[in-house]
Design an enzyme around this catalytic site. Structure first.
Site, short mmCIF file in Angstrom:
data_model
loop_
_atom_site.label_atom_id
_atom_site.label_comp_id
_atom_site.label_asym_id
_atom_site.label_seq_id
_atom_site.Cartn_x
_atom_site.Cartn_y
_atom_site.Cartn_z
N ASP A 474 -5.19 -2.40 -4.26
CA ASP A 474 -4.87 -1.42 -3.22
C ASP A 474 -5.41 -0.04 -3.61
O ASP A 474 -5.72 0.22 -4.78
CB ASP A 474 -3.34 -1.39 -3.06
CG ASP A 474 -2.89 -0.91 -1.69
OD1 ASP A 474 -3.74 -0.41 -0.93
OD2 ASP A 474 -1.68 -1.02 -1.40
N ASP A 536 -2.60 -2.13 8.08
CA ASP A 536 -1.15 -2.21 7.90
C ASP A 536 -0.45 -2.47 9.23
O ASP A 536 0.76 -2.70 9.25
CB ASP A 536 -0.62 -0.90 7.29
CG ASP A 536 -0.77 -0.90 5.78
OD1 ASP A 536 -0.99 -1.99 5.21
OD2 ASP A 536 -0.68 0.18 5.18
C1 DGJ Z 1 -0.57 -0.31 1.43
C2 DGJ Z 1 -0.97 -1.72 1.78
O1 DGJ Z 1 -1.82 -1.70 2.88
C3 DGJ Z 1 0.28 -2.52 2.06
O2 DGJ Z 1 -0.07 -3.82 2.46
C4 DGJ Z 1 1.15 -2.54 0.84
O3 DGJ Z 1 0.50 -3.24 -0.19
C5 DGJ Z 1 1.47 -1.13 0.42
N1 DGJ Z 1 0.30 -0.34 0.27
C6 DGJ Z 1 2.24 -1.13 -0.89
O4 DGJ Z 1 2.43 0.12 -1.37
#
Ligand code: DGJ
Length: 722
Positions: A474, A536
């Protein structure tokens, strides 16, 4: 061989299956772009002579700048009379120089050269032409590198700048690629967006002067994807001329079009010059990231299918490229930071009963992280949450029948972390200024080898501590306070270096990139990870647009898509469980919900959805993708289909996005089928020919209510069955 060169070495022709790209050396040694478009049946020297007018009339010294002002430069340079958007700017010690590069020879290579730490398209195809241009005063050489991928109608360009002089100079702008199109009526298509609303296609006219898209966020960004297509004004999904350009890079970029005073249209693309000042010492070479050019005379859909083929066959690597990806369940939307070993085991147990194959533990397992304010960089298991550490947790997950994956955010550090307390100078920042926080965190300076080395050591320790077969990498803030110079680009090279080491040292690891959802969904990242988290926003109705836009360039096999709970956590919308499954099927399939807390009926649905995934996975990931008219075209539904390469199978996916009474008759005109073949449809008794399905159309029954979905599977009726 897709490359031909005239006997006098003045004309260079590159042919793909359906396109020709022609470059010529003008009498004065300037390299000019002559043609890019539908395939020419040429290749004989007299044809080239007949086409030489495309390079202009040459110049008389008294008016050289007029000549330069309209010459179709293959690689434009400023300071002389080329006043259009250009690719290169160079400063010698004394300041910026006017550049006059002239043709200095060529070379043919049997394969694409290495890009020195940058990702790139590869393959047995890829015959490569290198054209050398030389700037006399600065002793600089520009090498334009063209690789031809015939089947995919792709020409992949990169550029190398070599300092053959005795003193250093500074590159302040190095864009990779330029195209020059003749006067015409064109539109520009790009993908804009925001967090949770990534990659929406945006089409507008190309009028006089400039239009640009860019990112100076240090990542390719949610807001703008490093892609643009210049299309003929009449182009639609199936017809019209389309020139697609996609930068294989994950950092700052600039893409511009400019209609000149004479109506010609120039397009340029490459690294954004913002804060870019690269010292090129004597004897050194700078390699710019490559641009993929796709030509399609079969409309925008034709361009997308060519991008998909190229990336599936020649960009994505590793054992998972063609392998069925495990159906995963990720605990982020199920628990956020609030979980422990027992909770994860419960999820694993129920998930296994439903046919799910892997548990991914998301953010919150390390340091003392209970929210997003701490511990990034301290990649040690939080034993309060996970007693016995990762080993015990993973063993328990495996006993329950699931593989195990883990979340990490290697590029970041929290101010509240041991790593930051030990190395406060490891973050990106400018002397004398306080670096702003984003999501409570700072960016580690991955341009520095010692920073990368330590982070890599920590990643390895985690991966070696238990049987971990997947990593979600991430990246949750963009770069700020970046000093002028080399940091932006070296940072991206640093990320590539670590992902390269990771995938080399752990060859069976499935890597999924992610950046606050889909903030770094680009071709550069696809070189390291066969899948990228798309957004997201997991709301099925929102996802339809996001996935449709993403598939403009990137294959369905690369799109991370999950079924989540309702009301959706971001939009509060409620959609049927079946629809959520159908929507997530257009990607790498998984779940992001508390499977222990949902209704038994939904768990049953998961079992059925996973069967469907196994049945259609290959078709979806390997087939040809066709966008059918949908919301953007004024319909009350979203619809696309995937057709197998041999046209013996197809899957239509339909989701109603809005309900209106007495709406116009809904007929879906299918695409990509064989006219002659007879098809059996999964939802009716009759068999119908491809010709009828494409010309008369199909009525979709059974998805009348709001957010209802329907999938129809077509199989060819073999002669023996009829
Ligand atoms: C952003 C990601 O897009 C989410 O899926 C998740 O992993 C969060 N970060 C966790 O902090």
């Amino acid at each position: 061989m897709g490359i031909s060169i005239s006997g006098d070495s003045k004309y260079f022709q590159m042919d793909t299956k359906n396109s020709t790209y022609l470059i010529g050396v003008a009498p004065d040694g300037f390299l000019g772009h002559m043609y890019y478009g539908e395939k020419l049946q040429t290749g004989r020297d007299f044809d080239y002579d007949g086409l030489s007018w495309l390079l202009g009339k040459g110049f008389a010294e008294r008016d050289k700048i007029n000549f330069e002002d309209s010459f179709p430069w293959e690689y434009g340079m400023p300071g002389y009379g080329d006043f259009r958007e250009h690719c290169l700017e160079i400063a010698a010690e004394e300041g910026k120089e006017a550049l006059e590069f002239r043709y200095a020879g060529y070379e043919l290579l049997p394969e694409k050269p290495d890009l020195q730490g940058l990702p790139g398209v590869f393959g047995e195809d890829g015959d490569t032409l290198v054209i050398r241009l030389r700037e006399q005063k600065l002793s600089l050489v520009v090498e334009l590198v063209y690789s031809v991928f015939e089947k995919e109608d792709a020409i992949v360009k990169s550029v190398r700048i070599k300092n053959e002089g005795a003193s250093a100079c500074f590159l302040t702008r190095v864009l990779t690629s330029q195209v020059e199109l003749p006067p015409g009526q064109y539109d520009l298509i790009t993908l804009h967006g925001s967090w949770g609303r990534e990659r929406e296609p945006y089409r507008r006219e190309i009028g006089w002067d400039c239009q640009s898209i860019s990112s100076i966020r240090g990542v390719s960004s949610h807001q703008s994807n490093p892609f643009m297509a210049v299309v003929s004004r009449n182009a639609d999904e199936e017809t019209g001329t389309v020139y697609g350009m996609n930068l294989v890079y994950s950092g700052n970029f600039l893409a511009e079009t400019q209609m000149s005073q004479f109506g010609t249209v120039r397009g340029v693309m490459g690294i954004h010059p913002h804060q870019f000042r690269w010292k090129l010492a004597a004897g050194e070479c700078f390699v710019a990231p490559e641009v993929v050019h796709i030509f399609s005379s079969e409309g925008i859909g034709g361009m997308s299918r060519r991008f998909h083929d190229l990336y599936r066959g020649h960009l994505i690597r590793g054992p998972y490229r063609d392998r069925k990806r495990p159906v995963l369940i990720n605990n982020w939307e199920a628990t956020y930071f609030n979980f422990n070993t027992e909770k994860l085991w419960e999820i694993a147990e129920k998930a296994a009963e439903c046919g799910i194959e892997m548990l991914v533990m998301d953010d919150g397992w390390f340091g003392h992280r209970e929210d997003d304010s701490t511990s990034l960089g301290d990649w040690e298991t939080n034993e309060n949450k996970l007693p016995g550490g990762l080993k015990r947790l993973v063993e328990g997950v495996k006993e329950r029948g699931l593989a195990f994956g883990i979340w990490m955010e290697p590029e970041m550090v929290s101010p509240d972390s041991d790593l930051y307390r030990e190395h406060p100078d490891w973050i990106i920042g400018q002397q004398g200024r306080e670096t702003s926080r984003g999501r409570n965190q700072y960016v580690l300076d991955f341009s520095r080898p010692e920073v990368r080395e330590e982070i890599y050591r920590r990643i390895c320790r985690v991966l070696q501590s238990a049987d971990i077969t997947y990593v979600k990498w991430d990246m949750n803030r963009c770069l700020t306070h970046v000093p002028e110079g080399e940091v932006y680009h070296r940072y991206v090279l640093g990320v590539y270096d670590l992902q390269n080491r990771l995938t080399t040292d752990f060859p069976n690891l499935l890597l999924e990139n992610c950046s606050s959802g889909g903030g770094r969904f680009d071709a550069g990242m696809l070189y390291y990870s066969p899948q990228i988290w798309c957004s997201d926003d997991t709301d099925a109705i929102e996802r339809l647009r996001i996935q449709r836009g993403t598939a403009m360039v990137y294959p369905l096999s690369a799109m991370g898509a999950h079924v989540s709970d309702c009301p959706n956590h971001a939009t509060r919308r409620t959609t049927p469980f079946a629809t959520r499954g159908d929507v997530a099927l257009a990607g790498t399939f998984g779940y992001e919900l508390d499977v222990t807390a949902i209704a038994e009926e939904d768990r049953q649905a998961i079992r059925r959805q996973i069967e469907v995934y196994h049945q259609y996975h290959e078709l979806i990931c390997q087939g040809d993708y066709y966008r059918l008219p949908s919301q953007a075209e004024g319909r009350d539904y979203d619809c696309y289909m995937v057709v197998s390469k041999d046209k013996s199978q197809a899957l239509i996916s339909f989701v109603r996005t809005n309900v209106r009474l007495n709406y116009p008759e809904e007929r879906i005109y299918l695409r990509g089928l064989s006219e002659e073949k007879l098809y059996r449809l999964s939802d009716r008794e009759t068999t119908i020919s491809g010709s009828v399905l494409m010309k008369v159309g199909l009525k979709v029954n059974g998805a009348e209510g709001e957010y209802q979905s329907k999938q129809i599977y077509l199989t060819e009726l073999k002669d023996s069955e009829s």
